[in-house]
Every structure is written in C-alpha cells, then in structure tokens.
Design a protein around this motif. Structure first.
Motif, PDB file in Angstrom:
ATOM      1  N   TYR A  50     -13.349 -10.926  -6.824  1.00 14.62           N
ATOM      2  CA  TYR A  50     -12.891 -12.189  -7.416  1.00 14.62           C
ATOM      3  C   TYR A  50     -12.551 -12.041  -8.901  1.00 14.62           C
ATOM      4  CZ  TYR A  50     -14.055 -14.648  -3.159  1.00 14.62           C
ATOM      5  OH  TYR A  50     -14.086 -15.067  -1.865  1.00 14.62           O
ATOM      6  N   HIS A  51     -13.304 -11.221  -9.602  1.00 16.31           N
ATOM      7  CA  HIS A  51     -13.030 -11.023 -11.027  1.00 16.31           C
ATOM      8  C   HIS A  51     -11.585 -10.576 -11.237  1.00 16.31           C
ATOM      9  CE1 HIS A  51     -13.017  -9.136 -14.986  1.00 16.31           C
ATOM     10  NE2 HIS A  51     -14.050  -9.906 -15.274  1.00 16.31           N
ATOM     11  N   ALA A  52     -11.123  -9.651 -10.389  1.00 17.42           N
ATOM     12  CA  ALA A  52      -9.766  -9.108 -10.518  1.00 17.42           C
ATOM     13  C   ALA A  52      -8.695 -10.146 -10.207  1.00 17.42           C
ATOM     14  CB  ALA A  52      -9.600  -7.905  -9.591  1.00 17.42           C
ATOM     15  N   LEU A  53      -9.056 -11.201  -9.497  1.00 21.09           N
ATOM     16  CA  LEU A  53      -8.076 -12.203  -9.058  1.00 21.09           C
ATOM     17  C   LEU A  53      -8.076 -13.474  -9.897  1.00 21.09           C
ATOM     18  CD1 LEU A  53      -8.778 -11.726  -5.276  1.00 21.09           C
ATOM     19  CD2 LEU A  53      -6.776 -10.918  -6.538  1.00 21.09           C
ATOM     20  N   MET A  54      -9.066 -13.637 -10.755  1.00 20.62           N
ATOM     21  CA  MET A  54      -9.216 -14.894 -11.489  1.00 20.62           C
ATOM     22  C   MET A  54      -8.375 -14.915 -12.762  1.00 20.62           C
ATOM     23  SD  MET A  54     -13.298 -15.505 -10.960  1.00 20.62           S
ATOM     24  CE  MET A  54     -13.317 -16.891 -12.079  1.00 20.62           C
ATOM     25  N   GLY A  55      -7.532 -15.937 -12.873  1.00 18.62           N
ATOM     26  CA  GLY A  55      -6.729 -16.119 -14.073  1.00 18.62           C
ATOM     27  C   GLY A  55      -7.568 -16.273 -15.322  1.00 18.62           C
ATOM     28  N   GLU A  56      -8.794 -16.717 -15.163  1.00 15.64           N
ATOM     29  CA  GLU A  56      -9.708 -16.869 -16.294  1.00 15.64           C
ATOM     30  C   GLU A  56      -9.933 -15.545 -17.014  1.00 15.64           C
ATOM     31  OE1 GLU A  56     -10.044 -18.148 -13.304  1.00 15.64           O
ATOM     32  OE2 GLU A  56     -10.979 -20.119 -13.393  1.00 15.64           O
ATOM     33  N   ASN A  57      -9.693 -14.442 -16.319  1.00 14.87           N
ATOM     34  CA  ASN A  57      -9.872 -13.117 -16.906  1.00 14.87           C
ATOM     35  C   ASN A  57      -8.559 -12.554 -17.442  1.00 14.87           C
ATOM     36  OD1 ASN A  57     -12.669 -13.042 -16.304  1.00 14.87           O
ATOM     37  ND2 ASN A  57     -12.126 -12.697 -14.175  1.00 14.87           N
TER      38      ASN A  57
ATOM     39  N   GLU B 271       0.811  -1.214   0.000  1.00 10.82           N
ATOM     40  CA  GLU B 271       0.000   0.000   0.000  1.00 10.82           C
ATOM     41  C   GLU B 271       0.846   1.268   0.000  1.00 10.82           C
ATOM     42  OE1 GLU B 271      -2.894  -0.349   3.146  1.00 10.82           O
ATOM     43  OE2 GLU B 271      -4.019  -1.875   2.028  1.00 10.82           O
ATOM     44  N   SER B 272       2.065   1.181   0.500  1.00 10.01           N
ATOM     45  CA  SER B 272       2.944   2.359   0.441  1.00 10.01           C
ATOM     46  C   SER B 272       3.706   2.433  -0.883  1.00 10.01           C
ATOM     47  CB  SER B 272       3.906   2.378   1.628  1.00 10.01           C
ATOM     48  OG  SER B 272       4.878   1.380   1.501  1.00 10.01           O
ATOM     49  N   ALA B 273       3.844   1.304  -1.574  1.00  8.70           N
ATOM     50  CA  ALA B 273       4.603   1.277  -2.829  1.00  8.70           C
ATOM     51  C   ALA B 273       3.736   1.543  -4.058  1.00  8.70           C
ATOM     52  CB  ALA B 273       5.304  -0.079  -2.987  1.00  8.70           C
ATOM     53  N   PHE B 274       2.435   1.294  -3.954  1.00  7.99           N
ATOM     54  CA  PHE B 274       1.525   1.429  -5.091  1.00  7.99           C
ATOM     55  C   PHE B 274       0.302   2.243  -4.687  1.00  7.99           C
ATOM     56  CE2 PHE B 274       3.497  -2.820  -5.506  1.00  7.99           C
ATOM     57  CZ  PHE B 274       4.208  -2.613  -6.674  1.00  7.99           C
ATOM     58  N   GLU B 275      -0.355   2.797  -5.679  1.00 10.20           N
ATOM     59  CA  GLU B 275      -1.634   3.445  -5.436  1.00 10.20           C
ATOM     60  C   GLU B 275      -2.676   2.331  -5.333  1.00 10.20           C
ATOM     61  OE1 GLU B 275      -4.173   7.097  -7.369  1.00 10.20           O
ATOM     62  OE2 GLU B 275      -2.302   6.485  -8.309  1.00 10.20           O
ATOM     63  N   VAL B 276      -3.393   2.295  -4.207  1.00 11.83           N
ATOM     64  CA  VAL B 276      -4.260   1.158  -3.905  1.00 11.83           C
ATOM     65  C   VAL B 276      -5.643   1.642  -3.461  1.00 11.83           C
ATOM     66  CG1 VAL B 276      -4.547  -0.819  -2.330  1.00 11.83           C
ATOM     67  CG2 VAL B 276      -2.285  -0.244  -3.200  1.00 11.83           C
ATOM     68  N   GLU B 277      -6.674   1.054  -4.050  1.00 14.29           N
ATOM     69  CA  GLU B 277      -8.035   1.290  -3.559  1.00 14.29           C
ATOM     70  C   GLU B 277      -8.374   0.314  -2.446  1.00 14.29           C
ATOM     71  OE1 GLU B 277     -12.590   0.710  -5.062  1.00 14.29           O
ATOM     72  OE2 GLU B 277     -11.211   1.716  -6.440  1.00 14.29           O
ATOM     73  N   ARG B 278      -7.930  -0.940  -2.607  1.00 14.62           N
ATOM     74  CA  ARG B 278      -8.213  -2.001  -1.633  1.00 14.62           C
ATOM     75  C   ARG B 278      -7.119  -3.049  -1.782  1.00 14.62           C
ATOM     76  NH1 ARG B 278     -11.990  -3.126   2.437  1.00 14.62           N
ATOM     77  NH2 ARG B 278     -13.838  -3.383   1.227  1.00 14.62           N
ATOM     78  N   THR B 279      -6.767  -3.689  -0.675  1.00  6.90           N
ATOM     79  CA  THR B 279      -5.812  -4.785  -0.726  1.00  6.90           C
ATOM     80  C   THR B 279      -6.553  -6.077  -0.432  1.00  6.90           C
ATOM     81  OG1 THR B 279      -4.025  -3.354  -0.011  1.00  6.90           O
ATOM     82  CG2 THR B 279      -3.664  -5.714   0.220  1.00  6.90           C
ATOM     83  N   TYR B 280      -6.388  -7.040  -1.326  1.00  2.92           N
ATOM     84  CA  TYR B 280      -7.033  -8.339  -1.168  1.00  2.92           C
ATOM     85  C   TYR B 280      -6.048  -9.322  -0.542  1.00  2.92           C
ATOM     86  CZ  TYR B 280     -10.440  -6.576  -4.589  1.00  2.92           C
ATOM     87  OH  TYR B 280     -11.387  -5.848  -5.261  1.00  2.92           O
ATOM     88  N   LEU B 281      -6.525 -10.115   0.421  1.00  2.00           N
ATOM     89  CA  LEU B 281      -5.749 -11.167   1.061  1.00  2.00           C
ATOM     90  C   LEU B 281      -6.542 -12.460   0.961  1.00  2.00           C
ATOM     91  CD1 LEU B 281      -4.853  -9.290   4.380  1.00  2.00           C
ATOM     92  CD2 LEU B 281      -3.511  -9.374   2.266  1.00  2.00           C
TER      93      LEU B 281
END
Length: 167
Positions: free
Chosen positions: A132-139, A92-102
């Motif tokens: 989930y859309h942002a995390l899926m390799g299918e996309n 979050e300090s290295a990138f511009e972030v709206e939300r961090t997913y864990l």
C-alpha cells in the motif's frame, strides 16, 4: 523520474465534485487527457495521471459502471478481468517487475467509475515502501515528462500487441 508531493486536497475535491474522470477522458475532455495503451469497443487502458509507480495503468469498461462485481454480468466481468490480466502480463514483459499489484478502488463518493489499477513494483524497493505504501499518493507521485509518458505508453502498447500476436 521525479517524485513530488501530491495535492491531496485538490485531488479529493476534483474526485468528489468534478465529472467522472473516465467518462471525461473518453469524451475527449482536454482536462482529462491520458495516454491510451489499449482500447477496444468495451474497454480502455491508460496511464494513470498520478502514478506512484512507473507505468501505472488504469483499466476500465467504457460504460459508466460503478460496482466492481454487481455492476457487470458474468461475461462482462470475465472479459474485463481477462484484459486486466493481459495488461498486467504486458507490463511484466515491458518492465522489470518484482510484483504486480491489482486493485479496484473508488466509491460512490468519488472516482465512482469502475477501474482497476495495474502497478508494477520494481525490484529493489525496500519492503517498508512496498504494498500500500507504494500505491498511496500521500507518499508522492511520479511526474514524468511528456516524452517519458509517451515512451512508457509505447512500451506498453508494443507489449500488448506482441502478446496478442503470440496468443
């Protein structure tokens, strides 16, 4: 960074029949190279080979542990989760972030080595392409150049170093 379709069939085959990707990486197997952003005696954090978001990091214990809760005693679990948090805060300090997913993914059927995904959602991603859309390799997956990989890794290493010095 270019986004390309992911070969899900090859990924699934490799995940289910190949060696443990974390153990192979840690043993120096050239087919399982990753850019390390943090390492200590018990843990490693490294850039995901198939990132769906820029700078996506995997955090894992070095020991081959397979169960996210039952596989670790309370102290080991706490130390791992504190590192996941530290990597997320550095991200979050290295990138511009709206939300961090864990997320902790994997199963006994594939990618069984316990690992946490730490992924930073950039601002401005339409809601339908988040979560989930942002995390899926299918996309599709991002295909950074070697220079981009090293730049991302160095930004994260520097952010982790800075946090450790300040803390």
């Amino acid at each position: 960074m270019e986004r390309r379709p992911m070969d899900l069939a090859a990924y699934t085959e490799r995940s289910r029949t190949g060696p443990c990707f974390v153990c192979a990486f840690l043993s120096g197997d050239p087919d399982h190279r990753h850019a390390t952003v943090y390492e200590d005696d018990d843990h490693v954090a490294f850039l995901d080979r198939y990132p769906t978001l820029p700078g996506k990091v995997l955090v894992a214990p070095k020991a081959h542990v397979e169960h996210v809760v039952a596989g670790l005693d309370e102290g080991a679990y706490t130390r791992l989760m504190l590192l996941v948090r530290e990597v997320a805060l550095a991200m979050e300090s290295a990138f511009e972030v709206e939300r961090t997913y864990l997320l902790s993914l994997g199963s006994q059927q594939g990618n069984s080595h316990l690992h946490w995904h730490v992924a930073a959602l950039p601002p401005g991603v339409p809601y339908e392409q988040q979560q989930y859309h942002a995390l899926m390799g299918e996309n599709g997956v991002l295909v950074p150049t070697p220079g981009e990989v090293e730049s991302l890794a160095e930004r994260l290493r520097a952010a982790i170093r800075d946090r450790r010095r300040a803390g």
